[in-house]
Design an enzyme around this catalytic site. Sequence first.
Site, PDB file in Angstrom:
ATOM      1  CD  GLU A 232      -2.863  -1.081   0.042  1.00 30.70           C
ATOM      2  OE1 GLU A 232      -3.043  -0.004  -0.552  1.00 30.70           O
ATOM      3  OE2 GLU A 232      -3.371  -2.142  -0.323  1.00 30.70           O
ATOM      4  CB  CYS A 266      -1.751   6.744   2.340  1.00 27.82           C
ATOM      5  SG  CYS A 266      -2.923   5.780   3.303  1.00 27.82           S
TER       6      CYS A 266
HETATM    7  P1  NAD Z   1       8.911   4.773   3.876  1.00 28.88           P
HETATM    8  O1  NAD Z   1       8.723   4.127   2.558  1.00 28.88           O
HETATM    9  O2  NAD Z   1      10.035   5.720   4.061  1.00 28.88           O
HETATM   10  O3  NAD Z   1       9.123   3.646   4.989  1.00 28.88           O
HETATM   11  C1  NAD Z   1       8.180   2.602   5.157  1.00 28.88           C
HETATM   12  C2  NAD Z   1       8.871   1.431   5.831  1.00 28.88           C
HETATM   13  O4  NAD Z   1       9.810   0.829   4.932  1.00 28.88           O
HETATM   14  C3  NAD Z   1       9.657   1.803   7.074  1.00 28.88           C
HETATM   15  O5  NAD Z   1       9.461   0.813   8.043  1.00 28.88           O
HETATM   16  C4  NAD Z   1      11.097   1.798   6.548  1.00 28.88           C
HETATM   17  O6  NAD Z   1      12.056   1.623   7.560  1.00 28.88           O
HETATM   18  C5  NAD Z   1      11.042   0.630   5.603  1.00 28.88           C
HETATM   19  N1  NAD Z   1      12.111   0.569   4.612  1.00 28.88           N
HETATM   20  C6  NAD Z   1      12.919   1.561   4.174  1.00 28.88           C
HETATM   21  N2  NAD Z   1      13.762   1.106   3.207  1.00 28.88           N
HETATM   22  C7  NAD Z   1      13.472  -0.208   3.031  1.00 28.88           C
HETATM   23  C8  NAD Z   1      13.978  -1.219   2.172  1.00 28.88           C
HETATM   24  N3  NAD Z   1      14.948  -0.976   1.293  1.00 28.88           N
HETATM   25  N4  NAD Z   1      13.433  -2.464   2.241  1.00 28.88           N
HETATM   26  C9  NAD Z   1      12.409  -2.716   3.088  1.00 28.88           C
HETATM   27  N5  NAD Z   1      11.894  -1.787   3.940  1.00 28.88           N
HETATM   28  C10 NAD Z   1      12.423  -0.551   3.904  1.00 28.88           C
HETATM   29  O7  NAD Z   1       7.507   5.460   4.274  1.00 28.88           O
HETATM   30  P2  NAD Z   1       7.178   6.359   5.565  1.00 28.88           P
HETATM   31  O8  NAD Z   1       7.820   7.698   5.392  1.00 28.88           O
HETATM   32  O9  NAD Z   1       7.420   5.603   6.816  1.00 28.88           O
HETATM   33  O10 NAD Z   1       5.588   6.536   5.421  1.00 28.88           O
HETATM   34  C11 NAD Z   1       4.983   7.498   4.644  1.00 28.88           C
HETATM   35  C12 NAD Z   1       4.525   6.906   3.314  1.00 28.88           C
HETATM   36  O11 NAD Z   1       3.649   5.825   3.566  1.00 28.88           O
HETATM   37  C13 NAD Z   1       3.732   7.862   2.446  1.00 28.88           C
HETATM   38  O12 NAD Z   1       4.146   7.750   1.109  1.00 28.88           O
HETATM   39  C14 NAD Z   1       2.283   7.372   2.608  1.00 28.88           C
HETATM   40  O13 NAD Z   1       1.437   7.689   1.531  1.00 28.88           O
HETATM   41  C15 NAD Z   1       2.493   5.916   2.736  1.00 28.88           C
HETATM   42  N6  NAD Z   1       1.338   5.292   3.377  1.00 28.88           N
HETATM   43  C16 NAD Z   1       0.503   4.546   2.603  1.00 28.88           C
HETATM   44  C17 NAD Z   1      -0.624   3.958   3.182  1.00 28.88           C
HETATM   45  C18 NAD Z   1      -1.552   3.121   2.353  1.00 28.88           C
HETATM   46  O14 NAD Z   1      -2.297   2.333   2.940  1.00 28.88           O
HETATM   47  N7  NAD Z   1      -1.554   3.241   1.029  1.00 28.88           N
HETATM   48  C19 NAD Z   1      -0.902   4.152   4.550  1.00 28.88           C
HETATM   49  C20 NAD Z   1      -0.026   4.951   5.292  1.00 28.88           C
HETATM   50  C21 NAD Z   1       1.101   5.506   4.690  1.00 28.88           C
END
Ligand code: NAD
Length: 455
Positions: A232, A266
């Site tokens: 997501e 999001c």
């Molecule tokens: P992010 O992508 O920076 O991080 C998300 C997670 O991924 C964290 O736990 C991070 O440590 C981990 N991560 C980072 N690099 C990785 C890698 N190479 N491999 C695996 N995991 C890795 O996102 P964020 O800043 O924590 O959250 C904000 C984002 O989340 C926004 O873009 C928002 O739209 C999205 N979001 C989407 C939904 C949805 O349901 N569509 C819901 C909430 C937030």
Amino acid sequence: MSATVTADAVLSHNPADPADLVIEAPVPGAFGTAAAIERARAAQPGWFAAGAAGRAAALGRAADAVEAHAEELAALAVREVGKPLVEARGEVARTVAILRYYAQAPYAPSGAVHETATGPGLLLTRRRPYGVAGLITPWNFPFAIPVWKAAPALAVGNTVVLKPAPEATGCALRLAELLALPAEVLTVVPGGAEEGAALVSAADVVSFTGSTATGQAVIRTATERSVPVQAELGGLNAAIVLPDADPEQAAAHLAFAIAGYAGQKCTATSRVIAVGAALEPLRAALVKALAAVERGPVISRAARDRVAGAVASAVDGGAELLTGGGLPQGAGWFVEPTLLAGVPAGHPLLTEEFFGPVAVLLGAADLDEAIELANATRHNLAASVHTRDLDTALAAADRLDAGMIRINAPSSGVDFHLPFGGAKAASYGDREQGQAALDFYTASRTVSLLPAGSA
Ligand code: NAD
């Protein structure tokens, strides 16, 4: 940053007061993460064998524990991820409800009975857990998102390893303590990209929520390993306001969707499309409503600077600042709720998610043009439509290419018992939540049960 990850530890700070260190937690690195997955894999048969009664009781107790500590958890979300208290309380209440909903799931049917083609015997389908569910979560819903992934995964008999966002480490660790599941049934692995990548490299089923770029890397790795993956991702969500809508009521919904929790959902609205005569009254009402939204910080200095930079470049390009645009002085990373009009075509505010309390106001001649504008992105997670006319609502619901279409409601609401996910690049794989989640965390097996001695 509100969080930093070193080779040894995650340090998570309060975004309203960056001098306040919320937690320093050791990180296990890639090897430690792989070891946590192996322990979870060893624990999985025992957890599955606890049966419907054992798993339902454990999830029910977890719900009670979260409910009993609701105020503590809400205060922690305020402190660690800058969520306004009212929204933090709402998130904790939703977390309890999600746990209670999935506490019933272990007793639900796990398959169907079919007739054989040739006579006696039974054909059965059964759903079975994969093993270890690897869950990677963002910081913006530090309790609800981990639980809406973990609870269905656990209910059907998987064990769970959760890698929370560094910015929400304190929330995840306290949540896991309160859930109090048997050893190795739910493990929190604090950390960043290294631990996240290690999880995707070894889990048996992967669920990711976060930014589009990170999610695409997760999808690639998991699909190369042939393990089921859902992602997501970010949204660039539109709201369409028709001339027959009450401008004050639409503005109240929109202001919450644009600037509630500083736009860091999001499902937040970032493009407001006013049809025909709706534009003028909506503009005035929305400027007023945005001023009334409870202010919170964005998550980090980098987030504040990214949002402020986009607003400044739009204004340089000729956009009109209808309200906001300021950066209140003080300790935390605050951005005023901001509304712009006349943003030049192709500007990043119209094409990228900025995750701040900022929206662009656009005009459309009619519903056709409004829908064309709304659909003109690859990141259609949610959309809202504001009208009193049922025909218009139905036409918009048919033609909007988004995962969640909300009529006369903010784009930023979620019903946890229904499928949740976006269209096009906003989502990948099966839906989350409701029955869809129970299906995602299980594989179907077909069993042919024939009389002994049949040909
Ligand atoms: P992010 O992508 O920076 O991080 C998300 C997670 O991924 C964290 O736990 C991070 O440590 C981990 N991560 C980072 N690099 C990785 C890698 N190479 N491999 C695996 N995991 C890795 O996102 P964020 O800043 O924590 O959250 C904000 C984002 O989340 C926004 O873009 C928002 O739209 C999205 N979001 C989407 C939904 C949805 O349901 N569509 C819901 C909430 C937030």
